[in-house]
Design a protein around this motif. Sequence first.
Motif, mmCIF file in Angstrom:
data_model
loop_
_atom_site.group_PDB
_atom_site.id
_atom_site.type_symbol
_atom_site.label_atom_id
_atom_site.label_comp_id
_atom_site.label_asym_id
_atom_site.label_seq_id
_atom_site.Cartn_x
_atom_site.Cartn_y
_atom_site.Cartn_z
ATOM 1 N N GLY A 1 -7.146 -3.803 6.158
ATOM 2 C CA GLY A 1 -6.593 -4.476 7.386
ATOM 3 C C GLY A 1 -5.203 -4.399 6.730
ATOM 4 O O GLY A 1 -4.068 -4.619 7.487
ATOM 5 N N ALA A 2 -4.920 -4.384 5.407
ATOM 6 C CA ALA A 2 -3.421 -4.570 5.012
ATOM 7 C C ALA A 2 -2.781 -3.246 4.949
ATOM 8 O O ALA A 2 -1.642 -3.271 4.331
ATOM 9 C CB ALA A 2 -3.550 -5.271 3.598
ATOM 10 N N VAL A 3 -3.467 -2.224 5.438
ATOM 11 C CA VAL A 3 -2.563 -0.916 5.268
ATOM 12 C C VAL A 3 -1.581 -1.016 6.382
ATOM 13 O O VAL A 3 -1.869 -0.810 7.541
ATOM 14 C CB VAL A 3 -3.598 0.173 5.232
ATOM 15 N N GLY A 4 -0.394 -1.051 5.788
ATOM 16 C CA GLY A 4 0.503 -1.415 6.804
ATOM 17 C C GLY A 4 1.499 -0.099 6.955
ATOM 18 O O GLY A 4 1.246 0.739 6.609
ATOM 19 N N ASN A 5 2.626 -0.428 7.439
ATOM 20 C CA ASN A 5 3.547 0.854 7.911
ATOM 21 C C ASN A 5 4.351 1.090 6.653
ATOM 22 O O ASN A 5 4.489 2.493 6.590
ATOM 23 C CB ASN A 5 5.008 0.090 8.595
ATOM 24 N N SER A 6 4.503 0.606 5.662
ATOM 25 C CA SER A 6 5.056 0.880 4.214
ATOM 26 C C SER A 6 4.227 1.860 3.709
ATOM 27 O O SER A 6 4.688 3.217 3.291
ATOM 28 C CB SER A 6 5.247 -0.154 3.475
ATOM 29 N N LEU A 7 2.952 1.730 3.445
ATOM 30 C CA LEU A 7 2.213 2.758 2.930
ATOM 31 C C LEU A 7 1.903 3.713 3.795
ATOM 32 O O LEU A 7 1.927 4.997 3.273
ATOM 33 C CB LEU A 7 0.727 2.090 2.685
ATOM 34 N N GLY A 8 1.665 3.694 5.123
ATOM 35 C CA GLY A 8 1.637 4.849 6.208
ATOM 36 C C GLY A 8 2.840 5.624 5.869
ATOM 37 O O GLY A 8 2.580 7.072 6.219
ATOM 38 N N LYS A 9 4.020 5.032 5.765
ATOM 39 C CA LYS A 9 5.140 5.981 5.751
ATOM 40 C C LYS A 9 5.154 6.733 4.561
ATOM 41 O O LYS A 9 5.525 7.991 4.425
ATOM 42 C CB LYS A 9 6.377 5.138 5.955
ATOM 43 N N ILE A 10 4.879 6.281 3.548
ATOM 44 C CA ILE A 10 4.837 6.987 2.169
ATOM 45 C C ILE A 10 3.773 7.953 2.272
ATOM 46 O O ILE A 10 4.184 9.154 1.938
ATOM 47 C CB ILE A 10 4.504 5.961 1.121
ATOM 48 N N VAL A 11 2.423 7.788 2.849
ATOM 49 C CA VAL A 11 1.739 8.925 2.941
ATOM 50 C C VAL A 11 1.990 10.026 3.808
ATOM 51 O O VAL A 11 2.018 11.139 3.314
ATOM 52 C CB VAL A 11 0.350 7.971 3.523
ATOM 53 N N ARG A 12 2.745 9.720 4.935
ATOM 54 C CA ARG A 12 3.031 10.568 5.912
ATOM 55 C C ARG A 12 4.003 11.517 5.112
ATOM 56 O O ARG A 12 4.251 12.911 5.395
ATOM 57 C CB ARG A 12 3.366 10.025 7.237
ATOM 58 N N THR A 13 5.280 10.715 4.744
ATOM 59 C CA THR A 13 6.304 11.507 4.229
ATOM 60 C C THR A 13 5.876 12.303 3.092
ATOM 61 O O THR A 13 6.315 13.496 2.755
ATOM 62 C CB THR A 13 7.480 10.621 3.784
ATOM 63 N N SER A 14 4.893 11.862 2.173
ATOM 64 C CA SER A 14 4.391 13.010 0.914
ATOM 65 C C SER A 14 3.326 13.842 1.482
ATOM 66 O O SER A 14 3.011 14.607 0.679
ATOM 67 C CB SER A 14 3.836 12.022 0.024
ATOM 68 N N ARG A 15 2.974 13.867 2.723
ATOM 69 C CA ARG A 15 2.036 14.856 3.215
ATOM 70 C C ARG A 15 0.607 14.545 2.315
ATOM 71 O O ARG A 15 0.181 15.476 2.129
ATOM 72 C CB ARG A 15 2.458 16.238 3.266
ATOM 73 N N ALA A 16 0.295 13.504 2.209
ATOM 74 C CA ALA A 16 -0.821 13.072 1.854
ATOM 75 C C ALA A 16 -1.695 12.548 2.925
ATOM 76 O O ALA A 16 -1.245 12.874 4.180
ATOM 77 C CB ALA A 16 -0.894 11.910 0.637
ATOM 78 N N ARG A 17 -3.072 11.977 2.570
ATOM 79 C CA ARG A 17 -3.740 11.254 3.616
ATOM 80 C C ARG A 17 -4.566 10.085 2.883
ATOM 81 O O ARG A 17 -4.981 10.142 2.028
ATOM 82 C CB ARG A 17 -4.561 12.391 4.414
ATOM 83 N N ILE A 18 -4.844 9.289 3.806
ATOM 84 C CA ILE A 18 -5.893 8.168 3.495
ATOM 85 C C ILE A 18 -7.266 8.539 3.746
ATOM 86 O O ILE A 18 -7.638 9.037 4.765
ATOM 87 C CB ILE A 18 -5.456 6.965 4.381
#
Length: 175
Positions: A98-115
């Motif tokens: 539930g704590a996966v917020g915008n900051s982690l999501g932005k890093i993941v998207r920017t680096s072309r990684a995935r959760i």
Amino acid sequence: MDPQFTVSVLTENDSASLLRLVACLGRHRVKIESFTCTNGDASKLYQHTVVVRSIPDRVRRAVKQIGAAVGVLEVSFHRDVETHARQVALFKLSLDAGAVGNSLGKIVRTSRARILIAGSGYVVVEKTGSQDEIEELSGSLEPFGVMEFVRSGSITVTKPSLAQIDASADAKNGG
């Protein structure tokens, strides 16, 4: 720092071939950065991809000796600029799903990684890319509390040479 090379070795399915390969690199004082092995097709052949660091002459001598070894069918080496290389990395972060917020999501998207997995108390992030891209993502994820980090060895394909490109163009144009 010594230059980096990728050594590709095609061998028969024989554990002694692997031992001889590693021993030969060690004898020539060639540092192994990563080692990946796969049986790429249905045959009993194995493809070893070894990323090494050393002076070019040592690598050249080691490759020549590896090529003469029993069980080795083909061997080649290439400079880093002659290959496309990728690794896979997994980062386990100490976060609640539930704590996966915008900051982690932005890093993941920017680096072309995935959760990959968002579980209770942890999140696993997967990244496929160059060694530099993975190290950059690692630094970005540090504030989130990296519990575990694993990385595969490099897998590579060679870039076509100008001669190969010309031959391919001639074949398409009828010769």
